[in-house]
Design an enzyme around this catalytic site. Structure first.
Site, PDB file in Angstrom:
ATOM      1  N   ARG A  99       0.822  -1.236   0.000  1.00 24.15           N
ATOM      2  CA  ARG A  99       0.000   0.000   0.000  1.00 24.15           C
ATOM      3  C   ARG A  99       0.846   1.271   0.000  1.00 24.15           C
ATOM      4  NH1 ARG A  99      -3.047  -3.234   3.481  1.00 24.15           N
ATOM      5  NH2 ARG A  99      -4.844  -4.062   2.388  1.00 24.15           N
ATOM      6  N   LYS A 101       2.472  11.647 -11.140  1.00 29.14           N
ATOM      7  CA  LYS A 101       1.606  10.815 -11.985  1.00 29.14           C
ATOM      8  C   LYS A 101       2.359   9.531 -12.276  1.00 29.14           C
ATOM      9  CE  LYS A 101      -1.377  14.009 -14.492  1.00 29.14           C
ATOM     10  NZ  LYS A 101      -1.700  14.612 -15.804  1.00 29.14           N
ATOM     11  N   GLU A 119       8.937  19.993 -24.494  1.00 32.27           N
ATOM     12  CA  GLU A 119       8.215  20.247 -23.231  1.00 32.27           C
ATOM     13  C   GLU A 119       8.650  21.586 -22.636  1.00 32.27           C
ATOM     14  OE1 GLU A 119       5.707  18.673 -21.967  1.00 32.27           O
ATOM     15  OE2 GLU A 119       5.795  16.586 -22.640  1.00 32.27           O
ATOM     16  N   LYS A 126       6.435  23.720 -13.143  1.00 28.36           N
ATOM     17  CA  LYS A 126       5.671  22.492 -12.855  1.00 28.36           C
ATOM     18  C   LYS A 126       5.424  22.357 -11.353  1.00 28.36           C
ATOM     19  CE  LYS A 126       4.512  17.911 -13.897  1.00 28.36           C
ATOM     20  NZ  LYS A 126       4.559  16.813 -14.818  1.00 28.36           N
ATOM     21  N   GLU A 140      -5.250  17.440 -10.749  1.00 21.39           N
ATOM     22  CA  GLU A 140      -5.886  17.930 -11.968  1.00 21.39           C
ATOM     23  C   GLU A 140      -7.380  18.153 -11.744  1.00 21.39           C
ATOM     24  OE1 GLU A 140      -3.701  16.228 -15.281  1.00 21.39           O
ATOM     25  OE2 GLU A 140      -5.477  16.484 -16.503  1.00 21.39           O
ATOM     26  N   ARG A 163      -3.704  22.193 -13.573  1.00 21.22           N
ATOM     27  CA  ARG A 163      -2.704  21.212 -14.025  1.00 21.22           C
ATOM     28  C   ARG A 163      -2.943  20.825 -15.494  1.00 21.22           C
ATOM     29  NH1 ARG A 163       0.146  16.243 -10.751  1.00 21.22           N
ATOM     30  NH2 ARG A 163       1.456  15.612 -12.485  1.00 21.22           N
ATOM     31  N   ASN A 211      -1.098  20.300 -20.383  1.00 19.70           N
ATOM     32  CA  ASN A 211      -1.386  19.469 -21.554  1.00 19.70           C
ATOM     33  C   ASN A 211      -1.468  20.282 -22.842  1.00 19.70           C
ATOM     34  OD1 ASN A 211      -1.377  17.157 -20.075  1.00 19.70           O
ATOM     35  ND2 ASN A 211      -3.570  17.203 -19.658  1.00 19.70           N
ATOM     36  N   HIS A 249      -1.037  18.599 -26.159  1.00 18.69           N
ATOM     37  CA  HIS A 249      -1.177  17.150 -25.959  1.00 18.69           C
ATOM     38  C   HIS A 249      -2.462  16.572 -26.559  1.00 18.69           C
ATOM     39  CE1 HIS A 249       2.222  17.861 -23.400  1.00 18.69           C
ATOM     40  NE2 HIS A 249       2.280  16.610 -22.994  1.00 18.69           N
ATOM     41  N   HIS A 251      -1.251  13.474 -28.318  1.00 18.28           N
ATOM     42  CA  HIS A 251      -1.625  12.111 -27.906  1.00 18.28           C
ATOM     43  C   HIS A 251      -2.320  11.372 -29.042  1.00 18.28           C
ATOM     44  CE1 HIS A 251      -1.590  13.050 -23.316  1.00 18.28           C
ATOM     45  NE2 HIS A 251      -0.428  12.602 -23.736  1.00 18.28           N
ATOM     46  N   HIS A 293       7.514  11.454 -28.023  1.00 24.07           N
ATOM     47  CA  HIS A 293       6.453  12.228 -27.367  1.00 24.07           C
ATOM     48  C   HIS A 293       6.640  13.723 -27.658  1.00 24.07           C
ATOM     49  CE1 HIS A 293       3.419  13.323 -24.510  1.00 24.07           C
ATOM     50  NE2 HIS A 293       4.281  14.062 -23.822  1.00 24.07           N
TER      51      HIS A 293
HETATM   52  N1  GLY Z   1       2.713  15.825 -17.837  1.00 25.07           N
HETATM   53  C1  GLY Z   1       1.549  16.482 -17.398  1.00 25.07           C
HETATM   54  C2  GLY Z   1       1.306  16.380 -15.917  1.00 25.07           C
HETATM   55  O1  GLY Z   1       2.156  15.917 -15.187  1.00 25.07           O
HETATM   56  O2  GLY Z   1       0.262  16.732 -15.465  1.00 25.07           O
END
Ligand code: GLY
Length: 361
Positions: free
Chosen positions: A119, A141, A183, A225, A235, A240, A244, A247, A251, A264
């Site tokens: 956990r 993430k 980025e 960031k 998010e 956040r 994107n 993206h 994506h 990417h």
């Molecule tokens: N790469 C986008 C984020 O971490 O939210």
């Protein structure tokens, strides 16, 4: 130097350094048990493993190493299970500290394993690519891909430390440097016109990863960031989601071409041009900014348009991404350099018209 990510009890530092010499001290300050389980790729360990492992062993760390193949397909449920089994067999380790030593695949996979093992055990990000140092290693993430969609199984699980050794980037291939730069260009557009202008005036030294230039890029990107994640870790408020930018189409291009055609960064470079063009089309943005963005992306050796690809396939992928919250594509549009908005409310005809210019057979 270090940059704080402020998240209450889950706060941590992003360290910028020229070596791993101060890593043991940084870890000691966190009171972690000196039992590390390094997840990496064979090639990274062969090239840079010594630089990481020697100072840790000297400081009394017991280390186990596990490697995974160098491919996006390693970010899978099967691989996570393999790693969890390996981890459960490390009976000698009381509380293993997962050390993710690699690029985005390693960081996401190892972080995911750390988030579910017993956990949750502590993990540390030791990113080895420019893209991971400015983006994927920060913000918690973590996850794996499912057979039909990327990053669909995962969690928000913050690392205890992100340690960016800038020297490790010296051997980074040009294509991966460019991918990381995409980025960084993104950060310039969404939050930092000074960073954007710096890239315009210093691009050759940025591409060469000259130490002083790369420190500016990484520091400014990480600060942005860290700020965004501190305000909207999960998010939830839309803040956040600004990360994107580029993206939505990016994506879709990656998924329509099976993640093999573009890196990417290349895919989001095209996506940023299209999102900026859409902003111009909707009369939010001056065409001068679009021209500056396209020019910078070109000079960085990144693509501005997707050619030789089926528009229909990409359009389907834009419209039916399984991650969309309300079933509609979300766009990050630019009002001016440093100011973006996130919206789902855009006439589809305008989107289609613009994308037709950027995605051609
Ligand atoms: N790469 C986008 C984020 O971490 O939210």
């Amino acid at each position: 130097m270090s940059i704080p990510v402020r998240l209450g009890d889950c706060s941590y530092e992003i360290v910028l350094s020229d070596s791993y010499a101060s890593l043991p001290r940084r870890l000691a300050a966190l009171n972690l048990p000196k039992e590390g389980w390094i997840v990496s790729h064979r090639s990274i360990l062969a090239r840079d493993g010594h630089a990481l492992i020697t100072p840790l062993r000297r400081a009394g760390w017991t280390l186990r190493v596990v490697t995974v193949p160098e491919s996006e397909s390693s970010k899978s449920w099967t691989m996570a299970e393999r790693l969890l089994t390996d981890l459960s067999r490390q009976a000698a380790m009381r509380v293993p500290v997962v050390l993710a030593f690699g690029g985005g695949v390693i960081g996401d996979l190892a972080g995911f394993v750390a988030s579910v093992f017993r956990r949750g055990v502590p993990y540390v990000q030791l990113p080895t690519t420019l893209l991971a140092q400015v983006d994927s290693a920060l913000g918690g993430k973590v996850g794996v891909d499912l057979p039909h969609a990327k990053n669909l199984a995962g969690a928000f699980y913050q690392p205890r430390l992100v340690y960016n050794n800038v020297a490790i980037l010296d051997s980074l291939p040009l294509r991966q440097r460019r991918s990381g730069l995409a980025e960084i260009i993104k950060y310039g557009v969404i939050a930092d016109p000074t960073l954007f202008a710096y890239l315009e005036t210093h691009l050759p030294v940025c591409l060469a990863l000259q130490r002083s230039a790369v420190r500016v890029l990484i520091e400014r990107s990480c600060r942005i960031k860290a700020r965004v994640v501190s305000h909207d870790e999960r998010e939830a408020t839309g803040r956040r989601a600004q990360l994107n930018f580029g993206h939505t189409l990016g994506h879709a291009l990656e998924s329509a071409t099976g993640y093999t055609r573009w890196t990417h960064g290349e895919a989001i470079a095209i996506g940023m041009c299209a999102a900026a063009a859409l902003s111009v089309e909707l009369r939010r943005l001056s065409p001068t900014v679009l021209n500056r963005l396209e020019r910078l992306i070109q000079r960085a050796g990144l693509p501005t348009h997707a050619r030789k690809v089926s528009f229909q396939q990409v359009w389907q992928a834009v419209r039916y991404d399984k991650k969309f919250i309300h079933g509609r594509p979300r766009w990050v549009l630019v009002n001016r350099l440093g100011h973006v908005v996130v919206t789902e409310d855009i006439p589809q005809a305008a989107v289609r018209r613009v994308l037709k210019r950027y995605v051609t057979p």
